[in-house]
Motif scaffolding. Structure first.
Motif, short mmCIF file in Angstrom:
data_model
loop_
_atom_site.label_atom_id
_atom_site.label_comp_id
_atom_site.label_asym_id
_atom_site.label_seq_id
_atom_site.Cartn_x
_atom_site.Cartn_y
_atom_site.Cartn_z
N ALA A 65 -15.15 -22.48 14.22
CA ALA A 65 -16.16 -22.30 15.27
C ALA A 65 -16.24 -20.84 15.70
CB ALA A 65 -15.85 -23.20 16.46
N VAL A 66 -15.09 -20.20 15.86
CA VAL A 66 -15.07 -18.78 16.24
C VAL A 66 -15.71 -17.95 15.13
CG1 VAL A 66 -13.56 -16.80 16.67
CG2 VAL A 66 -13.09 -18.99 17.79
N GLU A 67 -15.34 -18.22 13.88
CA GLU A 67 -15.92 -17.49 12.74
C GLU A 67 -17.43 -17.65 12.69
OE1 GLU A 67 -13.87 -19.10 9.36
OE2 GLU A 67 -12.01 -18.02 9.82
N ARG A 68 -17.94 -18.80 13.10
CA ARG A 68 -19.37 -19.09 13.07
C ARG A 68 -20.10 -18.60 14.32
NH1 ARG A 68 -21.77 -21.17 8.59
NH2 ARG A 68 -23.13 -22.33 9.98
N GLY A 69 -19.38 -17.97 15.24
CA GLY A 69 -20.01 -17.39 16.42
C GLY A 69 -20.22 -18.36 17.57
N CYS A 70 -19.52 -19.47 17.58
CA CYS A 70 -19.65 -20.44 18.67
C CYS A 70 -18.93 -19.90 19.91
CB CYS A 70 -19.04 -21.78 18.28
SG CYS A 70 -19.87 -22.59 16.89
N TYR A 71 -19.53 -20.14 21.07
CA TYR A 71 -18.91 -19.69 22.32
C TYR A 71 -17.98 -20.75 22.91
CZ TYR A 71 -22.11 -22.59 25.07
OH TYR A 71 -22.78 -23.66 25.62
N ALA A 72 -18.09 -22.01 22.42
CA ALA A 72 -17.27 -23.10 22.95
C ALA A 72 -17.20 -24.22 21.92
CB ALA A 72 -17.84 -23.64 24.26
N MET A 73 -16.27 -25.14 22.16
CA MET A 73 -16.15 -26.35 21.37
C MET A 73 -15.90 -27.48 22.36
SD MET A 73 -13.77 -27.04 18.01
CE MET A 73 -12.18 -27.43 18.74
N TRP A 74 -16.40 -28.67 22.06
CA TRP A 74 -16.23 -29.78 22.97
C TRP A 74 -16.21 -31.11 22.22
CZ3 TRP A 74 -20.03 -33.56 23.72
CH2 TRP A 74 -21.27 -33.28 23.12
N THR A 75 -15.69 -32.12 22.90
CA THR A 75 -15.71 -33.48 22.39
C THR A 75 -15.51 -34.44 23.55
OG1 THR A 75 -14.90 -34.93 20.62
CG2 THR A 75 -13.23 -33.72 21.88
N GLY A 76 -15.63 -35.69 23.28
CA GLY A 76 -15.35 -36.73 24.27
C GLY A 76 -14.23 -37.61 23.75
N THR A 77 -13.56 -38.28 24.67
CA THR A 77 -12.50 -39.21 24.30
C THR A 77 -12.45 -40.32 25.35
OG1 THR A 77 -10.16 -39.41 23.71
CG2 THR A 77 -10.69 -37.90 25.49
N ALA A 78 -11.89 -41.43 24.99
CA ALA A 78 -11.74 -42.52 25.95
C ALA A 78 -10.72 -42.11 27.02
CB ALA A 78 -11.29 -43.78 25.24
N ALA A 79 -10.98 -42.52 28.24
CA ALA A 79 -10.10 -42.15 29.36
C ALA A 79 -8.65 -42.57 29.12
CB ALA A 79 -10.62 -42.75 30.66
N GLY A 80 -8.41 -43.66 28.43
CA GLY A 80 -7.05 -44.14 28.23
C GLY A 80 -6.43 -43.74 26.90
N ASP A 81 -7.10 -42.90 26.12
CA ASP A 81 -6.60 -42.52 24.81
C ASP A 81 -5.63 -41.35 24.94
OD1 ASP A 81 -6.12 -41.96 22.16
OD2 ASP A 81 -8.22 -42.10 21.55
N ALA A 82 -4.40 -41.67 25.32
CA ALA A 82 -3.39 -40.64 25.56
C ALA A 82 -3.06 -39.84 24.31
CB ALA A 82 -2.12 -41.29 26.12
N ALA A 83 -3.06 -40.48 23.15
CA ALA A 83 -2.73 -39.77 21.90
C ALA A 83 -3.78 -38.71 21.60
CB ALA A 83 -2.61 -40.76 20.75
#
Length: 135
Positions: A94-112
């Motif tokens: 992502a940095v190499e491609r010029g992205c300013y951020a990265m993000w994702t979503g996860t389930a609230a209880g997915d501790a792993a």
């Protein structure tokens, strides 16, 4: 462990056991053909052990960020740092491609998943939204 970008439908087919469902040939071909779509596969002794997919998204007033679409590690290879290494590799891309951020979503209880994202430098907000500032 080695991490390589999937370059062909054969790469994806060899890692089919890592996905939620069998990869569709038409979707695989389309995904791999898009410059803004990325699929990284981790190999242990030449065996696919995990993957991460990411898609660059661009908005006129924000620029480009990387959406971590999916992360998966074969059960036989859990707790070896493969998930964290895959997230780190996508972050580097992502940095190499010029992205300013990265993000994702996860389930609230997915501790792993949350632990993996934290190990890779992610900030978990309310257990559902994870972000990385790359600027």
């Amino acid at each position: 462990m080695k991490i390589r970008r999937a370059a062909s439908p054969d790469d994806v087919a060899a890692a089919a056991h890592l996905f939620d469902a069998p990869p569709r040939p038409d979707a695989t071909t389309r995904f791999l053909a898009q410059d803004h779509s990325h699929l990284l596969i981790a190999y242990v002794d030449d065996q696919p052990a995990g993957f991460v997919s990411g898609v660059e998204t661009t908005h006129p007033d924000k620029g480009t960020e990387m959406f971590l679409y999916e992360l998966g590690v074969d059960d036989a290879f859990l707790r070896r740092g493969i998930g964290t290494a895959l997230v780190e590799a996508l972050k580097t891309l992502a940095v190499e491609r010029g992205c300013y951020a990265m993000w994702t979503g996860t389930a609230a209880g997915d501790a792993a998943a949350q632990a993996t994202y934290r190990k890779a430098g992610g900030s978990v907000d309310d257990g559902a939204f994870v972000s990385w500032d790359l600027s």
